[in-house]
Design an enzyme around this catalytic site. Sequence first.
Site, PDB file in Angstrom:
ATOM      1  N   GLU A 113     -12.596   3.005 -20.776  1.00 28.35           N
ATOM      2  CA  GLU A 113     -12.893   3.447 -19.405  1.00 28.35           C
ATOM      3  C   GLU A 113     -12.478   2.369 -18.407  1.00 28.35           C
ATOM      4  O   GLU A 113     -12.550   1.191 -18.724  1.00 28.35           O
ATOM      5  CB  GLU A 113     -14.413   3.684 -19.249  1.00 28.35           C
ATOM      6  CG  GLU A 113     -14.981   4.601 -20.312  1.00 28.35           C
ATOM      7  CD  GLU A 113     -16.518   4.604 -20.352  1.00 28.35           C
ATOM      8  OE1 GLU A 113     -17.157   4.140 -19.388  1.00 28.35           O
ATOM      9  OE2 GLU A 113     -17.058   5.075 -21.361  1.00 28.35           O
ATOM     10  N   LYS A 115     -13.332  -0.073 -15.434  1.00 28.40           N
ATOM     11  CA  LYS A 115     -14.624  -0.612 -15.020  1.00 28.40           C
ATOM     12  C   LYS A 115     -14.725  -0.481 -13.503  1.00 28.40           C
ATOM     13  O   LYS A 115     -14.104  -1.232 -12.752  1.00 28.40           O
ATOM     14  CB  LYS A 115     -14.766  -2.069 -15.451  1.00 28.40           C
ATOM     15  CG  LYS A 115     -16.156  -2.594 -15.158  1.00 28.40           C
ATOM     16  CD  LYS A 115     -16.406  -3.910 -15.847  1.00 28.40           C
ATOM     17  CE  LYS A 115     -17.835  -4.367 -15.614  1.00 28.40           C
ATOM     18  NZ  LYS A 115     -18.156  -4.537 -14.187  1.00 28.40           N
ATOM     19  N   ASP A 117     -15.985  -0.691  -9.779  1.00 23.29           N
ATOM     20  CA  ASP A 117     -16.668  -1.776  -9.083  1.00 23.29           C
ATOM     21  C   ASP A 117     -17.663  -1.178  -8.093  1.00 23.29           C
ATOM     22  O   ASP A 117     -17.392  -1.055  -6.905  1.00 23.29           O
ATOM     23  CB  ASP A 117     -15.631  -2.648  -8.367  1.00 23.29           C
ATOM     24  CG  ASP A 117     -16.163  -4.045  -8.128  1.00 23.29           C
ATOM     25  OD1 ASP A 117     -17.281  -4.338  -8.588  1.00 23.29           O
ATOM     26  OD2 ASP A 117     -15.460  -4.829  -7.475  1.00 23.29           O
ATOM     27  N   TYR A 228     -21.151   7.303 -16.985  1.00 26.67           N
ATOM     28  CA  TYR A 228     -20.586   6.555 -18.112  1.00 26.67           C
ATOM     29  C   TYR A 228     -21.463   6.505 -19.355  1.00 26.67           C
ATOM     30  O   TYR A 228     -21.034   5.990 -20.373  1.00 26.67           O
ATOM     31  CB  TYR A 228     -20.112   5.167 -17.700  1.00 26.67           C
ATOM     32  CG  TYR A 228     -21.187   4.203 -17.222  1.00 26.67           C
ATOM     33  CD1 TYR A 228     -22.204   3.774 -18.069  1.00 26.67           C
ATOM     34  CD2 TYR A 228     -21.138   3.705 -15.931  1.00 26.67           C
ATOM     35  CE1 TYR A 228     -23.169   2.894 -17.638  1.00 26.67           C
ATOM     36  CE2 TYR A 228     -22.100   2.811 -15.487  1.00 26.67           C
ATOM     37  CZ  TYR A 228     -23.123   2.419 -16.345  1.00 26.67           C
ATOM     38  OH  TYR A 228     -24.072   1.550 -15.915  1.00 26.67           O
ATOM     39  N   LYS A 330     -12.108  -7.726 -18.492  1.00 31.04           N
ATOM     40  CA  LYS A 330     -11.933  -7.734 -17.033  1.00 31.04           C
ATOM     41  C   LYS A 330     -10.583  -8.257 -16.583  1.00 31.04           C
ATOM     42  O   LYS A 330      -9.939  -9.031 -17.285  1.00 31.04           O
ATOM     43  CB  LYS A 330     -13.065  -8.546 -16.383  1.00 31.04           C
ATOM     44  CG  LYS A 330     -14.415  -7.829 -16.529  1.00 31.04           C
ATOM     45  CD  LYS A 330     -15.558  -8.567 -15.886  1.00 31.04           C
ATOM     46  CE  LYS A 330     -15.542  -8.470 -14.384  1.00 31.04           C
ATOM     47  NZ  LYS A 330     -16.766  -9.075 -13.808  1.00 31.04           N
ATOM     48  N   CYS A 424       9.897 -28.529  18.097  1.00 32.29           N
ATOM     49  CA  CYS A 424      10.266 -27.906  16.821  1.00 32.29           C
ATOM     50  C   CYS A 424      10.208 -28.942  15.696  1.00 32.29           C
ATOM     51  O   CYS A 424      10.806 -30.014  15.815  1.00 32.29           O
ATOM     52  CB  CYS A 424      11.666 -27.309  16.924  1.00 32.29           C
ATOM     53  SG  CYS A 424      12.285 -26.725  15.340  1.00 32.29           S
ATOM     54  N   CYS A 427      14.114 -29.520  14.595  1.00 30.16           N
ATOM     55  CA  CYS A 427      15.155 -30.084  15.452  1.00 30.16           C
ATOM     56  C   CYS A 427      14.591 -30.787  16.685  1.00 30.16           C
ATOM     57  O   CYS A 427      15.355 -31.307  17.498  1.00 30.16           O
ATOM     58  CB  CYS A 427      16.140 -28.997  15.871  1.00 30.16           C
ATOM     59  SG  CYS A 427      15.453 -27.865  17.074  1.00 30.16           S
ATOM     60  N   CYS A 442      10.964 -21.911  18.434  1.00 29.89           N
ATOM     61  CA  CYS A 442      11.863 -22.999  18.795  1.00 29.89           C
ATOM     62  C   CYS A 442      12.925 -22.396  19.704  1.00 29.89           C
ATOM     63  O   CYS A 442      13.442 -21.310  19.446  1.00 29.89           O
ATOM     64  CB  CYS A 442      12.502 -23.559  17.532  1.00 29.89           C
ATOM     65  SG  CYS A 442      13.921 -24.592  17.870  1.00 29.89           S
ATOM     66  N   CYS A 448      19.367 -25.337  16.028  1.00 27.77           N
ATOM     67  CA  CYS A 448      18.296 -25.802  15.150  1.00 27.77           C
ATOM     68  C   CYS A 448      18.719 -25.561  13.699  1.00 27.77           C
ATOM     69  O   CYS A 448      19.049 -24.433  13.319  1.00 27.77           O
ATOM     70  CB  CYS A 448      17.005 -25.039  15.464  1.00 27.77           C
ATOM     71  SG  CYS A 448      15.686 -25.356  14.291  1.00 27.77           S
TER      72      CYS A 448
END
Length: 689
Positions: A113, A115, A117, A228, A330, A424, A427, A442, A448
């Site tokens: 099955e 699992k 949550d 379940y 898990k 920058c 550069c 920049c 650059c």
Amino acid sequence: MSNAQEKISQLQQQINQYNHEYYVLDQPSVPDAEYDRLMTALIDLETANPTLKTIDSPSQKVGGQALKSFTQVTHQLPMLSLDNVFSLEDFHSFVKRVKDRLNSNEPIVFCAEPKLDGLAVSLRYEQGQLVQAATRGDGSVGENITTNIRTIKSIPLKLMGTPGKDFPEIVEVRGEVFMPKASFDALNVLAKKRGEKGFANPRNAAAGSLRQLDSKITAKRNLAFYAYSLGFVGESASQGAESTDLTHEFFANSHHERLCQLKNLGLPMCPEVRLLENEGAGDAFYQGILDKRSALSYEIDGTVFKVDNIVLQKRLGFVARAPRWAIAYKFPAEEELTCVEDVEFQVGRTGAITPVARLKPIFVGGVTVSNATLHNQDEINRLGLMVNDTVVIRRAGDVIPQIVSVVVGKRPDNARDIIFPTTCPVCDSAVVKLEGEAILRCTAGLFCAAQRKEAIKHFSSRKAHDVDGLGDKLVEQLVDEELINTPVDLFKLTEIQVSMMERMGKKSATNLIAGLEAAKTTTLAKFIYGLGIREVGEATAANLANHFYTLAAIESASLEALKNVSDVGEIVAKNIVNFFKEEHNLTVVSGLSAVMNWPTIEIKSAEDLPLAEQIFVLTGTLTQMGRAEAKTALQSLGAKVAGSVSKNTDFVVAGDKAGSKLTKAQDLGISVLTEDGLVALLAEHGVTI
Ligand code: D41
């Protein structure tokens, strides 16, 4: 106080605090994996020092406390918990333990099955009526949440069939209540709208919803349920007597079969549940569910394997509170804690300066993560992040890792603010923050180096010019050695130059030059895409090419004209206009267009286009050509083809059964062409259909 005692009391305090955040406030501050680790550490220490174990230790109270506001329910049979494994090896050890204990070498049939949550609950049906629902609580005593459970749409208030015939007087069903992902998202959108914080994950949302004292609120939360297992099954006790167990009178000797029986009574069963012929199929089931995980409409955190045969289950029994016949295999945790060691700033192709968190490497969601983008200043403000902070990092599926939150309680003394650069980082040119944009840029453009490199990488990438033999590393080397500055320079490279570079042989040099030669044959769409104009992706580039037909027409197009192209809005249109305003971009574009081989189109300048700036609207059915064909032909002469008639329209071409557009054109006094008129106009300019 001894060392161990001190450590134990510290762990107990920490766990108690996390328990409160998780179970009572539904606002956990650390991921489950961290909590599990603390709990394991505590149990280990207490086992090694049994005299230090106290009755009020959180290790003695697995699960949440019943809230005072709900009445308590003692489970007729305890609700067991599940042991966990995280690896195939440990799953195999589990199977081996089962076989050893059964003294058998036969394959074991498992019910497998996902699992879910969510939260384990027990539903008690008497005479087929849902009479009581309870949370698992500590396994022995839970909370009475009947009124809330009755609001869950998928839980039947009445079983299908006849009591005593189809099912016994008392049937207790156990299963998981959860909140589907879509409901969770919707709930959080709503919370945000109201200025509330929302829930951290669907599990907490489900828990918070079940703990509402006002069931009208629960009813709005859209919870779901999958069964379940069975709990107590039997007849009610006559005064003083024990109740009679009737499980075997009504239910099969296979766990899987029992779930199917419950389904027939009207209880939802997870559609992913499978009966596995032998334990060898376990890993494939685990992998299959892991692959499907993101496509499932509900959150899961692993798989559960149960020995299917109930007789074998009985023989195996349980230890402490967990059955020996079941295991949760898990998935790797999707959230973990780590430390932000530094924040650096990267410059992208378009000059965008992005803060990137350098993390202490951490295994999360199945991979080791050492960087996470922080996007922009707004994101950093939202997180309240400082360097050296401990953060929750999340990596779900193939999604890029994200910093979810800062654990403020773990902030060290040496935490420092994140300072954005004023120039920058590559550069040293000025940086700007454009209005309405969250990001710094920049201003140096192709001057650059970072932008140059990224621009050239983009230009030669697969979806653009697809230059064979030119990988990212080579681009960086070429720029660093100042052999190239712009994509145009690529085509000026000689074999000798390239072969003289470090780590380059003659063969790679020949390949690169051949690759560049081949890359000259391209289409207008790829060429436009390869320029790397901001927000002009492949599809937009193709739309521009199909609309304008020539590079010259795109270069000279006005903002308004660009907005007529499908998918092009104000921002993209502005980006295009700005791109072609930059002197150095124009130099690159003309340099490139001179070396390209254009297979299907001829580059014409705007002056060469006889219908430049003329706006046409096509309406009605054309008989000598298709609509698309007429549009392309007009565009090749520089005309714009719009979808609707306005006072800016120059010509309306009216085919058969032209309707309201023709009427509107006549009202506005716009010239109307027949299809023959259009054919003649095209022919006049050398275009034949
Ligand atoms: O999907 C689940 N979360 C799940 C939980 C499941 N599919 N099966 C489960 N089976 C059991 C036993 C074997 C004890 C009947 C469970 C749980 N227990 C469980 N959930 C919370 C604590 C235990």
